[in-house]
Write a protein that holds these residues in place. Sequence first.
Motif, PDB file in Angstrom:
ATOM      1  N   THR A   2       0.828  -1.200   0.000  1.00  0.00           N
ATOM      2  CA  THR A   2       0.000   0.000   0.000  1.00  0.00           C
ATOM      3  C   THR A   2       0.867   1.256   0.000  1.00  0.00           C
ATOM      4  O   THR A   2       0.571   2.207  -0.726  1.00  0.00           O
ATOM      5  CB  THR A   2      -0.923   0.005   1.245  1.00  0.00           C
ATOM      6  N   ILE A   3       1.912   1.251   0.783  1.00  0.00           N
ATOM      7  CA  ILE A   3       2.821   2.400   0.854  1.00  0.00           C
ATOM      8  C   ILE A   3       3.511   2.611  -0.494  1.00  0.00           C
ATOM      9  O   ILE A   3       3.680   3.749  -0.947  1.00  0.00           O
ATOM     10  CB  ILE A   3       3.874   2.195   1.978  1.00  0.00           C
ATOM     11  N   LEU A   4       3.887   1.539  -1.140  1.00  0.00           N
ATOM     12  CA  LEU A   4       4.551   1.629  -2.440  1.00  0.00           C
ATOM     13  C   LEU A   4       3.624   2.247  -3.494  1.00  0.00           C
ATOM     14  O   LEU A   4       4.033   3.136  -4.252  1.00  0.00           O
ATOM     15  CB  LEU A   4       5.021   0.244  -2.894  1.00  0.00           C
ATOM     16  N   ILE A   5       2.379   1.820  -3.526  1.00  0.00           N
ATOM     17  CA  ILE A   5       1.411   2.379  -4.488  1.00  0.00           C
ATOM     18  C   ILE A   5       1.164   3.855  -4.183  1.00  0.00           C
ATOM     19  O   ILE A   5       1.135   4.693  -5.085  1.00  0.00           O
ATOM     20  CB  ILE A   5       0.101   1.570  -4.459  1.00  0.00           C
ATOM     21  N   LEU A   6       0.987   4.167  -2.904  1.00  0.00           N
ATOM     22  CA  LEU A   6       0.728   5.551  -2.496  1.00  0.00           C
ATOM     23  C   LEU A   6       1.898   6.463  -2.851  1.00  0.00           C
ATOM     24  O   LEU A   6       1.700   7.525  -3.461  1.00  0.00           O
ATOM     25  CB  LEU A   6       0.440   5.615  -0.994  1.00  0.00           C
ATOM     26  N   THR A   7       3.105   6.073  -2.510  1.00  0.00           N
ATOM     27  CA  THR A   7       4.262   6.926  -2.821  1.00  0.00           C
ATOM     28  C   THR A   7       4.500   7.018  -4.328  1.00  0.00           C
ATOM     29  O   THR A   7       4.936   8.065  -4.817  1.00  0.00           O
ATOM     30  CB  THR A   7       5.531   6.406  -2.120  1.00  0.00           C
ATOM     31  N   SER A   8       4.189   5.935  -5.042  1.00  0.00           N
ATOM     32  CA  SER A   8       4.332   5.993  -6.503  1.00  0.00           C
ATOM     33  C   SER A   8       3.362   6.995  -7.109  1.00  0.00           C
ATOM     34  O   SER A   8       3.744   7.810  -7.955  1.00  0.00           O
ATOM     35  CB  SER A   8       4.093   4.612  -7.122  1.00  0.00           C
ATOM     36  N   LEU A   9       2.102   6.945  -6.699  1.00  0.00           N
ATOM     37  CA  LEU A   9       1.114   7.889  -7.238  1.00  0.00           C
ATOM     38  C   LEU A   9       1.469   9.331  -6.892  1.00  0.00           C
ATOM     39  O   LEU A   9       1.459  10.210  -7.765  1.00  0.00           O
ATOM     40  CB  LEU A   9      -0.286   7.545  -6.714  1.00  0.00           C
ATOM     41  N   LEU A  10       1.788   9.571  -5.630  1.00  0.00           N
ATOM     42  CA  LEU A  10       2.114  10.945  -5.216  1.00  0.00           C
ATOM     43  C   LEU A  10       3.427  11.411  -5.843  1.00  0.00           C
ATOM     44  O   LEU A  10       3.561  12.570  -6.247  1.00  0.00           O
ATOM     45  CB  LEU A  10       2.171  11.040  -3.692  1.00  0.00           C
ATOM     46  N   GLY A  11       4.412  10.515  -5.924  1.00  0.00           N
ATOM     47  CA  GLY A  11       5.694  10.881  -6.537  1.00  0.00           C
ATOM     48  C   GLY A  11       5.568  11.165  -8.024  1.00  0.00           C
ATOM     49  O   GLY A  11       6.119  12.147  -8.532  1.00  0.00           O
ATOM     50  N   ILE A  12       4.846  10.317  -8.744  1.00  0.00           N
ATOM     51  CA  ILE A  12       4.653  10.543 -10.189  1.00  0.00           C
ATOM     52  C   ILE A  12       3.875  11.826 -10.425  1.00  0.00           C
ATOM     53  O   ILE A  12       4.199  12.603 -11.323  1.00  0.00           O
ATOM     54  CB  ILE A  12       3.959   9.328 -10.836  1.00  0.00           C
ATOM     55  N   GLY A  13       2.858  12.075  -9.604  1.00  0.00           N
ATOM     56  CA  GLY A  13       2.100  13.329  -9.739  1.00  0.00           C
ATOM     57  C   GLY A  13       2.977  14.549  -9.518  1.00  0.00           C
ATOM     58  O   GLY A  13       2.921  15.524 -10.273  1.00  0.00           O
ATOM     59  N   LEU A  14       3.809  14.493  -8.485  1.00  0.00           N
ATOM     60  CA  LEU A  14       4.717  15.607  -8.194  1.00  0.00           C
ATOM     61  C   LEU A  14       5.734  15.796  -9.315  1.00  0.00           C
ATOM     62  O   LEU A  14       6.007  16.930  -9.734  1.00  0.00           O
ATOM     63  CB  LEU A  14       5.429  15.374  -6.856  1.00  0.00           C
ATOM     64  N   ILE A  15       6.272  14.709  -9.830  1.00  0.00           N
ATOM     65  CA  ILE A  15       7.246  14.802 -10.934  1.00  0.00           C
ATOM     66  C   ILE A  15       6.602  15.392 -12.179  1.00  0.00           C
ATOM     67  O   ILE A  15       7.189  16.240 -12.861  1.00  0.00           O
ATOM     68  CB  ILE A  15       7.862  13.415 -11.214  1.00  0.00           C
ATOM     69  N   LEU A  16       5.380  14.980 -12.474  1.00  0.00           N
ATOM     70  CA  LEU A  16       4.696  15.529 -13.660  1.00  0.00           C
ATOM     71  C   LEU A  16       4.407  17.019 -13.504  1.00  0.00           C
ATOM     72  O   LEU A  16       4.530  17.788 -14.458  1.00  0.00           O
ATOM     73  CB  LEU A  16       3.407  14.750 -13.934  1.00  0.00           C
ATOM     74  N   ILE A  17       4.033  17.430 -12.310  1.00  0.00           N
ATOM     75  CA  ILE A  17       3.796  18.870 -12.081  1.00  0.00           C
ATOM     76  C   ILE A  17       5.105  19.643 -12.219  1.00  0.00           C
ATOM     77  O   ILE A  17       5.143  20.721 -12.824  1.00  0.00           O
ATOM     78  CB  ILE A  17       3.134  19.095 -10.708  1.00  0.00           C
ATOM     79  N   LEU A  18       6.195  19.108 -11.670  1.00  0.00           N
ATOM     80  CA  LEU A  18       7.496  19.763 -11.832  1.00  0.00           C
ATOM     81  C   LEU A  18       7.913  19.820 -13.301  1.00  0.00           C
ATOM     82  O   LEU A  18       8.459  20.829 -13.757  1.00  0.00           O
ATOM     83  CB  LEU A  18       8.563  19.039 -11.014  1.00  0.00           C
TER      84      LEU A  18
END
Length: 152
Positions: A2-18
């Motif tokens: 669950t932590i892996l999926i959550l950090t992946s979604l939030l990390g990918i979202g942050l990277i795309l915004i950057l």
Amino acid sequence: MTILILTSLLGIGLILILLEVLFIPGTTVVGIFGLVVSLAGIAYAFASFSPEIAWWIASIATLLNVAAVVYGFRSGVWDKFSLKGVMQGGTFDDRTTGLEVGMSGKALSDIKPIGKALINDQVYEVKSDSGFITVDSVITIVKVETNKIIVK
């Protein structure tokens, strides 16, 4: 998991915004997709964790995304897309320098009301103040404005 999926979604979202703010500004597709992925990560947090932990995750994700956007605008990336130079010059380019009222010349073309004239062995574009002037007529300068020569 669950932590892996959550950090992946939030990390990918942050990277795309950057990526949107820093490298591909103006397209908004990447930024909107990054926002959607970040919101999906927050929704996943609410579905997987207790509300208290989910609110903490949502707060941290929101702060990181806002910080990324603020950093992007302050980083100077947008300065590359803005015009910094100043145009020098203007419409007056000294082509009428040396001409004075009362000088005479010869019409090289029909002046109706604009045509060509020979004044001091140079060809100028002139404007008639008295209507039509035929070729080979003697003309006299009546007025010299910035780039206009008025003849009769």
